[in-house]
Write a protein that holds these residues in place. Sequence first.
Motif, PDB file in Angstrom:
ATOM      1  N   ILE A 101       7.106  -6.642   7.956  1.00 38.86           N
ATOM      2  CA  ILE A 101       6.878  -5.399   7.213  1.00 38.86           C
ATOM      3  C   ILE A 101       6.308  -5.745   5.842  1.00 38.86           C
ATOM      4  N   ALA A 102       5.319  -4.983   5.395  1.00 39.72           N
ATOM      5  CA  ALA A 102       4.762  -5.146   4.053  1.00 39.72           C
ATOM      6  C   ALA A 102       4.825  -3.806   3.325  1.00 39.72           C
ATOM      7  N   HIS A 103       5.278  -3.832   2.094  1.00 47.04           N
ATOM      8  CA  HIS A 103       5.423  -2.624   1.284  1.00 47.04           C
ATOM      9  C   HIS A 103       4.127  -2.414   0.506  1.00 47.04           C
ATOM     10  N   CYS A 104       3.098  -1.916   1.217  1.00 42.49           N
ATOM     11  CA  CYS A 104       1.767  -1.878   0.613  1.00 42.49           C
ATOM     12  C   CYS A 104       0.885  -0.852   1.319  1.00 42.49           C
ATOM     13  N   TRP A 105       0.013  -0.194   0.538  1.00 41.58           N
ATOM     14  CA  TRP A 105      -0.953   0.745   1.110  1.00 41.58           C
ATOM     15  C   TRP A 105      -2.046   0.019   1.893  1.00 41.58           C
TER      16      TRP A 105
ATOM     17  N   ARG B  88      10.245  -0.067 -18.112  1.00 44.42           N
ATOM     18  CA  ARG B  88       9.208   0.951 -17.928  1.00 44.42           C
ATOM     19  C   ARG B  88       8.346   0.529 -16.738  1.00 44.42           C
ATOM     20  N   ARG B  89       8.883   0.728 -15.544  1.00 45.59           N
ATOM     21  CA  ARG B  89       8.173   0.317 -14.333  1.00 45.59           C
ATOM     22  C   ARG B  89       6.862   1.084 -14.184  1.00 45.59           C
ATOM     23  N   PRO B  90       5.819   0.410 -13.715  1.00 42.97           N
ATOM     24  CA  PRO B  90       4.565   1.141 -13.460  1.00 42.97           C
ATOM     25  C   PRO B  90       4.752   2.132 -12.319  1.00 42.97           C
ATOM     26  N   SER B  91       3.997   3.207 -12.358  1.00 43.29           N
ATOM     27  CA  SER B  91       4.122   4.195 -11.294  1.00 43.29           C
ATOM     28  C   SER B  91       3.514   3.650 -10.008  1.00 43.29           C
ATOM     29  N   GLY B  92       4.040   4.129  -8.882  1.00 46.07           N
ATOM     30  CA  GLY B  92       3.520   3.696  -7.589  1.00 46.07           C
ATOM     31  C   GLY B  92       3.908   2.278  -7.258  1.00 46.07           C
ATOM     32  N   CYS B  93       2.955   1.496  -6.770  1.00 44.82           N
ATOM     33  CA  CYS B  93       3.210   0.103  -6.401  1.00 44.82           C
ATOM     34  C   CYS B  93       3.462  -0.729  -7.645  1.00 44.82           C
ATOM     35  N   VAL B  94       4.556  -1.470  -7.648  1.00 48.59           N
ATOM     36  CA  VAL B  94       4.928  -2.236  -8.835  1.00 48.59           C
ATOM     37  C   VAL B  94       3.950  -3.381  -9.096  1.00 48.59           C
ATOM     38  N   PHE B  95       3.181  -3.795  -8.081  1.00 47.16           N
ATOM     39  CA  PHE B  95       2.250  -4.913  -8.251  1.00 47.16           C
ATOM     40  C   PHE B  95       0.840  -4.448  -8.629  1.00 47.16           C
ATOM     41  N   GLN B  96       0.578  -3.140  -8.601  1.00 48.78           N
ATOM     42  CA  GLN B  96      -0.789  -2.668  -8.782  1.00 48.78           C
ATOM     43  C   GLN B  96      -1.444  -3.077 -10.105  1.00 48.78           C
TER      44      GLN B  96
ATOM     45  N   THR C  93       0.766   5.833  -6.211  1.00 50.89           N
ATOM     46  CA  THR C  93       1.897   6.482  -5.540  1.00 50.89           C
ATOM     47  C   THR C  93       2.679   5.429  -4.774  1.00 50.89           C
ATOM     48  N   THR C  94       3.941   5.693  -4.515  1.00 55.09           N
ATOM     49  CA  THR C  94       4.817   4.713  -3.874  1.00 55.09           C
ATOM     50  C   THR C  94       4.312   4.342  -2.487  1.00 55.09           C
ATOM     51  N   PRO C  95       4.084   3.047  -2.227  1.00 55.09           N
ATOM     52  CA  PRO C  95       3.557   2.635  -0.929  1.00 55.09           C
ATOM     53  C   PRO C  95       4.616   2.698   0.167  1.00 55.09           C
TER      54      PRO C  95
END
Length: 327
Positions: free
Chosen positions: A312-316, A280-288, A300-302
């Motif tokens: 490259i960083a996968h982050c807002w 059950r992955r959290p919505s949006g950023c998985v680290f949030q 929301t997905t970053p």
Amino acid sequence: MTVLEVKNLNVAFHTESGRLEALKQVSFSVPANRSVGVVGESGCGKSTLINAILGLLADNGEITSGEIIFEGDQDLARLGPTAMRGLRGQSIATVFQDPMGALNPVLSVGRQMRDIQYRSGLSKRDKDARSVAMLRKVRIPDPESRLTQFPHEFSGGMKQRIAIAMALMMEPALLIADEPTTALDATLEVATIELLKDLQRDIGCSVLFISHHLGVIAELCDEMIVMYAGEVVESGTTREIFHDARHPYTQKLLACDPARLSQRVARLPTIAGTLPDLRRRPSGCVFQPRCDRADAQCLTTPPNAPIGGSHIAHCWHADVSLGAMSA
């Protein structure tokens, strides 16, 4: 030339309690004659990534989508078992973290090194000669007499060097090193890193180095990817990430490195919270859920934010830097 290119790889496991997404949209490449490190805490997907590349996923695991392109023209995600067996050991070799698990305790080292060369077509005498030469390369003293000895007659560091020699016996294009220094003390760890660097230069292979030890990654690898909960959250050259980490997870991971502590402390720093349930992955950023900079946008997905160069960083919030960090 790129030896290995992983494109949007997704891996799932079917469990009694539901489908578990172990890897999600993993993408990275391993250039020729370069070392790429994969770092992250336990449970981030490092072992699953290795097993997917090698075609060794458990029976309940499957590659649901994506590609694993080897040497430009072979998609390992689509190869059958027979074709994969033809590549393993010959073109793709692996060094595991436990040398006793890799060496057969009831067979001599010479017998095991001959068996590795079963595709070569050489005579027993020539196979032994190649084995001696390889043991000499990994700095095993008196290698001729060592062929008749068994694994229990060697120290832990020597067993690991023998495992490295066996992995490189057929001069593979790609060496996957799965935390090969974990069971070694600090002195042997340094010696093993130097040995791997020398052998990579001599043989001309690429290395995919898996570790949770940031110091080893900094010493050995040209490039690195940071994984969290089965996703690549940051990638770039080792220097770029160590000196200017942009993803909050990478920054916290570096802050937990004991080598960065300037004084003795009663308790080592940790990252608050736990890994998410991958069923059950959290919505949006998985680290949030663990991030102290998370806001509504992080639900929301970053994007993959370019920092500069290959970084490259996968982050807002990838524009937020904590300043220079010395490697």
